[in-house]
Design a protein around this motif. Sequence first.
Motif, PDB file in Angstrom:
ATOM      1  N   HIS A  16       0.864  -1.181   0.000  1.00 39.98           N
ATOM      2  CA  HIS A  16       0.000   0.000   0.000  1.00 39.98           C
ATOM      3  C   HIS A  16       0.902   1.233   0.000  1.00 39.98           C
ATOM      4  N   GLY A  17       0.758   2.076  -1.032  1.00 41.04           N
ATOM      5  CA  GLY A  17       1.660   3.225  -1.144  1.00 41.04           C
ATOM      6  C   GLY A  17       3.091   2.745  -1.267  1.00 41.04           C
ATOM      7  N   ALA A  18       3.349   1.951  -2.314  1.00 45.58           N
ATOM      8  CA  ALA A  18       4.560   1.136  -2.392  1.00 45.58           C
ATOM      9  C   ALA A  18       5.841   1.913  -2.627  1.00 45.58           C
ATOM     10  N   GLU A  19       5.771   3.094  -3.209  1.00 50.21           N
ATOM     11  CA  GLU A  19       6.987   3.758  -3.686  1.00 50.21           C
ATOM     12  C   GLU A  19       8.037   3.922  -2.588  1.00 50.21           C
ATOM     13  N   TYR A  20       7.612   4.380  -1.405  1.00 50.45           N
ATOM     14  CA  TYR A  20       8.573   4.579  -0.327  1.00 50.45           C
ATOM     15  C   TYR A  20       9.154   3.246   0.138  1.00 50.45           C
ATOM     16  N   ASP A  21       8.311   2.247   0.342  1.00 47.41           N
ATOM     17  CA  ASP A  21       8.787   0.947   0.805  1.00 47.41           C
ATOM     18  C   ASP A  21       9.783   0.345  -0.180  1.00 47.41           C
ATOM     19  N   LEU A  22       9.474   0.430  -1.460  1.00 43.29           N
ATOM     20  CA  LEU A  22      10.373  -0.123  -2.472  1.00 43.29           C
ATOM     21  C   LEU A  22      11.725   0.586  -2.453  1.00 43.29           C
ATOM     22  N   SER A  23      11.691   1.902  -2.301  1.00 42.90           N
ATOM     23  CA  SER A  23      12.949   2.649  -2.360  1.00 42.90           C
ATOM     24  C   SER A  23      13.821   2.365  -1.144  1.00 42.90           C
ATOM     25  N   VAL A  24      13.234   2.273   0.064  1.00 41.96           N
ATOM     26  CA  VAL A  24      14.072   2.036   1.244  1.00 41.96           C
ATOM     27  C   VAL A  24      14.552   0.583   1.312  1.00 41.96           C
ATOM     28  N   LEU A  25      13.762  -0.345   0.806  1.00 39.72           N
ATOM     29  CA  LEU A  25      14.221  -1.733   0.756  1.00 39.72           C
ATOM     30  C   LEU A  25      15.356  -1.890  -0.243  1.00 39.72           C
ATOM     31  N   HIS A  26      15.306  -1.121  -1.309  1.00 38.94           N
ATOM     32  CA  HIS A  26      16.428  -1.133  -2.256  1.00 38.94           C
ATOM     33  C   HIS A  26      17.650  -0.471  -1.638  1.00 38.94           C
ATOM     34  N   ARG A  27      17.448   0.629  -0.931  1.00 40.13           N
ATOM     35  CA  ARG A  27      18.569   1.340  -0.296  1.00 40.13           C
ATOM     36  C   ARG A  27      19.285   0.475   0.737  1.00 40.13           C
TER      37      ARG A  27
END
Length: 369
Positions: free
Chosen positions: A66-77
């Motif tokens: 839900h509201g994936a953009e932030y989660d995806l970016s920090v998991l990549h970071r």
Amino acid sequence: MLSELRGKPALAIDTESNSLYAYHEQVCLIQISTRQDDYLVDPLSLRDLSGLGPLLAIPSVLKVLHGAEYDLSVLHRDFEFAFSNLFDTMWASRILGWPAHGLAALIKEHYGVELNKKYQRANWGLRPLPREQLHYARQDTHYLLPLHDIQAQELDSQQRWPQALHRFNKLARSRWEPRGFDPDGFWRLPGARELDPRGRGVLRELFLFRDRCARAENRPTFKVLSNRTLVALSGQRPHDHKSLCRIKGISPRLARKYGQGLLDCIRRGVRQALPWSDRPRTPKRRNRYSNERPSAACKARFEALRAWRNDFAVRRGVEPDIVLTNQVLWAVAHRNPDTQAGLAHDELLAPWQVEEFGRELMAVLQNEH
């Protein structure tokens, strides 16, 4: 957990970070739900999470966020995780035109469960985490898979899957973009323009000092000193500890901790006055489809396109930007294609947009000729 997750066709995922409590933010909790179980993964305790990466990247497993953009970016970071086969319940709700987009509102509407809002701004870096906080975290993914089922069926019935898939595929490419400290950021603080040149010189010194303290203490800058306090110090420029304590936002504890450093900043800053004309100028963002100022005809096309877009959004029951953003409308107005196929050239419009309303767009453009 990994052995249980392998072979599951769908996973719900969320993260919690400590951005409100640390200068160097990190993922502090990862929530994962299947249709049978909920898992809470503590990345502050586990040294190696690499086994999770292949599950997130494999195309055969659906990942629901839900509201994936932030989660995806920090998991990549933090872990270099990459995703495929993504479904975002927040974007799905917007594409469907649902009135509620927030997860708490969606869970309450569909499942009658009210999330405890007191944990929305909680410190997820604390250990041990309170039981109630863990329960709150678990609920963030517990309902995502059944919510996906409802939304997927409605996307199908409303024939909005092409738009949703385009959005989900774009989200899956989200990556962390580091934003370092900007030493010129003080120019943008509310009240900076109203200061005199010496006050702005002080503000620059205080701004740099605050960042050094926050970095050293691993605390957010606003928890060291607020922007309002920086501006107040710059305007009033106290000269000793007694007058320093009269500034709103400077408690006796802060005066003891940072007092000498703040006074030193003030003394240095007044000797380096900064006129407002010295501020760095930000180049105006131009539409990438035009190197020129829009002509009167281009503006007329944009206004006609915007009127059509707003009317189409009302008919579709969604917010206007879900149909086309103003940026894309300007791009179309500048390019002014003469065929429907031209709308797809250079990714001007997405394929689903050309398919669903390309003909109407062309009619608007041709009416403006």
